[in-house]
Design a protein around this motif. Sequence first.
Motif, PDB file in Angstrom:
ATOM      1  N   GLY A 196       0.811  -1.362   0.085  1.00  0.00           N
ATOM      2  CA  GLY A 196       0.338   0.037  -0.516  1.00  0.00           C
ATOM      3  C   GLY A 196       1.237   1.415  -0.029  1.00  0.00           C
ATOM      4  N   LEU A 197       0.038   2.521  -0.128  1.00  0.00           N
ATOM      5  CA  LEU A 197       1.018   3.168  -0.324  1.00  0.00           C
ATOM      6  C   LEU A 197       0.007   4.719   0.415  1.00  0.00           C
ATOM      7  CD1 LEU A 197       3.675   4.561  -2.147  1.00  0.00           C
ATOM      8  CD2 LEU A 197       2.038   5.620  -3.447  1.00  0.00           C
ATOM      9  N   PRO A 198      -0.195   4.045   2.094  1.00  0.00           N
ATOM     10  CA  PRO A 198      -0.612   5.420   2.354  1.00  0.00           C
ATOM     11  C   PRO A 198      -0.129   6.576   2.237  1.00  0.00           C
ATOM     12  CG  PRO A 198       0.348   3.644   4.051  1.00  0.00           C
ATOM     13  CD  PRO A 198       1.008   3.241   2.639  1.00  0.00           C
ATOM     14  N   THR A 199      -0.990   7.734   3.612  1.00  0.00           N
ATOM     15  CA  THR A 199      -0.280   8.666   3.401  1.00  0.00           C
ATOM     16  C   THR A 199      -0.123   8.864   5.347  1.00  0.00           C
ATOM     17  OG1 THR A 199      -2.218  10.224   2.504  1.00  0.00           O
ATOM     18  CG2 THR A 199      -1.791  11.641   3.842  1.00  0.00           C
ATOM     19  N   VAL A 200       0.840   9.440   5.144  1.00  0.00           N
ATOM     20  CA  VAL A 200       1.771   9.381   6.883  1.00  0.00           C
ATOM     21  C   VAL A 200       2.138  10.669   7.561  1.00  0.00           C
ATOM     22  CG1 VAL A 200       2.652   7.052   7.071  1.00  0.00           C
ATOM     23  CG2 VAL A 200       4.457   9.187   6.048  1.00  0.00           C
ATOM     24  N   HIS A 201       1.673  12.451   6.384  1.00  0.00           N
ATOM     25  CA  HIS A 201       1.449  13.408   6.623  1.00  0.00           C
ATOM     26  C   HIS A 201       0.879  14.488   5.755  1.00  0.00           C
ATOM     27  CE1 HIS A 201       3.440  17.193   8.531  1.00  0.00           C
ATOM     28  NE2 HIS A 201       3.769  17.825   7.086  1.00  0.00           N
ATOM     29  N   LEU A 202       0.540  15.425   6.026  1.00  0.00           N
ATOM     30  CA  LEU A 202      -0.325  15.766   5.338  1.00  0.00           C
ATOM     31  C   LEU A 202      -0.645  17.157   5.751  1.00  0.00           C
ATOM     32  CD1 LEU A 202      -2.301  16.198   3.480  1.00  0.00           C
ATOM     33  CD2 LEU A 202      -3.986  15.118   4.821  1.00  0.00           C
ATOM     34  N   VAL A 227       7.545   9.295  -0.239  1.00  0.00           N
ATOM     35  CA  VAL A 227       7.349   9.880  -1.723  1.00  0.00           C
ATOM     36  C   VAL A 227       6.690  10.768  -1.312  1.00  0.00           C
ATOM     37  CG1 VAL A 227       5.590   8.783  -2.684  1.00  0.00           C
ATOM     38  CG2 VAL A 227       6.436  10.023  -4.428  1.00  0.00           C
ATOM     39  N   GLU A 228       7.379  12.336  -1.534  1.00  0.00           N
ATOM     40  CA  GLU A 228       6.339  13.285  -0.961  1.00  0.00           C
ATOM     41  C   GLU A 228       5.749  14.043  -2.351  1.00  0.00           C
ATOM     42  OE1 GLU A 228       8.892  16.598   1.718  1.00  0.00           O
ATOM     43  OE2 GLU A 228       8.406  17.768  -0.179  1.00  0.00           O
ATOM     44  N   LEU A 229       4.239  14.115  -2.096  1.00  0.00           N
ATOM     45  CA  LEU A 229       3.674  15.154  -3.393  1.00  0.00           C
ATOM     46  C   LEU A 229       3.498  16.276  -3.121  1.00  0.00           C
ATOM     47  CD1 LEU A 229       1.328  12.408  -3.937  1.00  0.00           C
ATOM     48  CD2 LEU A 229       3.570  12.119  -5.048  1.00  0.00           C
ATOM     49  N   GLN A 230       3.303  17.360  -3.803  1.00  0.00           N
ATOM     50  CA  GLN A 230       2.307  18.292  -3.707  1.00  0.00           C
ATOM     51  C   GLN A 230       1.780  18.047  -5.190  1.00  0.00           C
ATOM     52  OE1 GLN A 230       3.707  21.936  -4.565  1.00  0.00           O
ATOM     53  NE2 GLN A 230       2.864  22.678  -6.349  1.00  0.00           N
ATOM     54  N   ILE A 231      -0.374  18.596  -4.267  1.00  0.00           N
ATOM     55  CA  ILE A 231      -1.311  18.247  -4.992  1.00  0.00           C
ATOM     56  C   ILE A 231      -1.974  20.233  -4.689  1.00  0.00           C
ATOM     57  CG2 ILE A 231      -3.961  17.489  -4.805  1.00  0.00           C
ATOM     58  CD1 ILE A 231      -2.357  14.584  -4.141  1.00  0.00           C
ATOM     59  N   CYS A 232      -2.068  20.662  -6.000  1.00  0.00           N
ATOM     60  CA  CYS A 232      -2.607  22.172  -6.360  1.00  0.00           C
ATOM     61  C   CYS A 232      -4.407  21.361  -6.941  1.00  0.00           C
ATOM     62  CB  CYS A 232      -2.116  22.296  -7.126  1.00  0.00           C
ATOM     63  SG  CYS A 232      -0.205  23.421  -6.183  1.00  0.00           S
ATOM     64  N   PHE A 233      -5.555  22.020  -6.112  1.00  0.00           N
ATOM     65  CA  PHE A 233      -6.643  22.178  -7.022  1.00  0.00           C
ATOM     66  C   PHE A 233      -6.704  23.822  -7.965  1.00  0.00           C
ATOM     67  CE2 PHE A 233      -8.853  18.602  -4.594  1.00  0.00           C
ATOM     68  CZ  PHE A 233      -8.191  17.498  -5.178  1.00  0.00           C
ATOM     69  N   ARG A 234      -6.756  23.995  -8.544  1.00  0.00           N
ATOM     70  CA  ARG A 234      -6.906  25.008  -9.440  1.00  0.00           C
ATOM     71  C   ARG A 234      -9.217  24.889  -9.843  1.00  0.00           C
ATOM     72  NH1 ARG A 234      -3.029  27.875 -10.734  1.00  0.00           N
ATOM     73  NH2 ARG A 234      -1.051  26.166 -10.029  1.00  0.00           N
ATOM     74  N   LYS A 270      -4.028  24.126  -1.688  1.00  0.00           N
ATOM     75  CA  LYS A 270      -2.543  23.494  -1.639  1.00  0.00           C
ATOM     76  C   LYS A 270      -2.278  22.622  -0.538  1.00  0.00           C
ATOM     77  CE  LYS A 270       2.725  25.224  -3.371  1.00  0.00           C
ATOM     78  NZ  LYS A 270       2.681  26.148  -3.888  1.00  0.00           N
ATOM     79  N   ALA A 271      -1.787  21.626  -1.163  1.00  0.00           N
ATOM     80  CA  ALA A 271      -1.635  20.205  -0.034  1.00  0.00           C
ATOM     81  C   ALA A 271       0.146  19.750   0.019  1.00  0.00           C
ATOM     82  CB  ALA A 271      -2.351  19.137  -0.137  1.00  0.00           C
ATOM     83  N   LYS A 272       0.346  19.400   0.748  1.00  0.00           N
ATOM     84  CA  LYS A 272       1.984  18.325   0.154  1.00  0.00           C
ATOM     85  C   LYS A 272       1.432  17.501   1.012  1.00  0.00           C
ATOM     86  CE  LYS A 272       5.374  18.897   3.116  1.00  0.00           C
ATOM     87  NZ  LYS A 272       7.135  19.135   3.991  1.00  0.00           N
ATOM     88  N   LEU A 273       1.511  15.684   0.839  1.00  0.00           N
ATOM     89  CA  LEU A 273       1.572  14.916   0.998  1.00  0.00           C
ATOM     90  C   LEU A 273       3.166  13.710   1.190  1.00  0.00           C
ATOM     91  CD1 LEU A 273      -0.867  15.676  -1.030  1.00  0.00           C
ATOM     92  CD2 LEU A 273      -1.969  13.086  -0.690  1.00  0.00           C
ATOM     93  N   VAL A 274       3.052  12.965   2.500  1.00  0.00           N
ATOM     94  CA  VAL A 274       4.145  12.134   2.718  1.00  0.00           C
ATOM     95  C   VAL A 274       3.117  10.804   2.742  1.00  0.00           C
ATOM     96  CG1 VAL A 274       5.863  11.339   3.496  1.00  0.00           C
ATOM     97  CG2 VAL A 274       5.647  13.761   3.131  1.00  0.00           C
ATOM     98  N   LEU A 275       3.703   9.877   1.645  1.00  0.00           N
ATOM     99  CA  LEU A 275       3.467   8.715   1.604  1.00  0.00           C
ATOM    100  C   LEU A 275       4.540   7.490   1.930  1.00  0.00           C
ATOM    101  CD1 LEU A 275       0.961   9.036  -1.736  1.00  0.00           C
ATOM    102  CD2 LEU A 275       0.404   9.667   0.368  1.00  0.00           C
ATOM    103  N   VAL A 276       4.155   6.528   2.410  1.00  0.00           N
ATOM    104  CA  VAL A 276       5.018   5.509   2.064  1.00  0.00           C
ATOM    105  C   VAL A 276       4.623   3.913   2.130  1.00  0.00           C
ATOM    106  CG1 VAL A 276       6.207   3.638   4.215  1.00  0.00           C
ATOM    107  CG2 VAL A 276       5.986   6.428   4.808  1.00  0.00           C
ATOM    108  N   MET A 277       5.399   3.414   1.258  1.00  0.00           N
ATOM    109  CA  MET A 277       5.186   2.449   0.285  1.00  0.00           C
ATOM    110  C   MET A 277       4.973   1.136   1.464  1.00  0.00           C
ATOM    111  SD  MET A 277       4.749   0.377  -2.424  1.00  0.00           S
ATOM    112  CE  MET A 277       5.251   1.235  -2.711  1.00  0.00           C
ATOM    113  N   MET A 278       4.596   0.176   1.814  1.00  0.00           N
ATOM    114  CA  MET A 278       4.339  -0.511   2.946  1.00  0.00           C
ATOM    115  C   MET A 278       4.001  -1.773   2.497  1.00  0.00           C
ATOM    116  SD  MET A 278       1.415   0.428   6.089  1.00  0.00           S
ATOM    117  CE  MET A 278       0.424  -0.956   6.900  1.00  0.00           C
ATOM    118  N   ASP A 279       4.265  -2.777   3.221  1.00  0.00           N
ATOM    119  CA  ASP A 279       3.884  -4.158   2.961  1.00  0.00           C
ATOM    120  C   ASP A 279       2.519  -4.419   3.967  1.00  0.00           C
ATOM    121  OD1 ASP A 279       3.833  -7.298   4.431  1.00  0.00           O
ATOM    122  OD2 ASP A 279       5.900  -7.215   2.852  1.00  0.00           O
ATOM    123  N   LEU A 280       1.757  -4.631   3.357  1.00  0.00           N
ATOM    124  CA  LEU A 280       0.156  -4.170   4.313  1.00  0.00           C
ATOM    125  C   LEU A 280       0.118  -5.701   4.972  1.00  0.00           C
ATOM    126  CD1 LEU A 280      -2.232  -3.683   0.955  1.00  0.00           C
ATOM    127  CD2 LEU A 280      -1.737  -2.663   2.756  1.00  0.00           C
TER     128      LEU A 280
END
Length: 137
Positions: A55-61, A89-96, A105-115
């Motif tokens: 999985g790729l859960p969000t750990v920071h937002l 992986v750190e992502l930037q998501i913007c909604f226009r 505008k958001a910053k998300l940190v996702l972590v690859m996880m063994d479920l």
Amino acid sequence: MIFTAELPIRFAHCDPAGIVFYPRYFEMMNGVVEDWCAQGLACSFHEMHIARGIGLPTVHLETDFIKPTELGESLLAELVVTKLGKSSVELQICFRGPQQDMRLKAKLVLVMMDLKLRKSIAISDELSTAMQKYCKI
């Protein structure tokens, strides 16, 4: 490269004032990440979660709500990778909005996880290579 998605604002997204209720933005962001995985990385959530057991859960937002969005509008979601680590992986998501005006505008940190083990694991070379295509220069 920027991953984009069109998001129509539906009645279910809005509060009684006719504007998007802020928790719905988090659901929309998760949908954008899910679409990015399926379309941009060629690895759907079904493939990840069911077939591969990862999985790729969000750990920071972090989120800035800049301007309200109303029922009937459409948003353009833009996703870029701002940092790619071994297991995160750190992502930037913007909604226009319709006039390209910034709504969120958001910053998300996702972590690859063994479920099964519930532990972080390294992002596969295949997914890391696909993610690099969306790295912000």
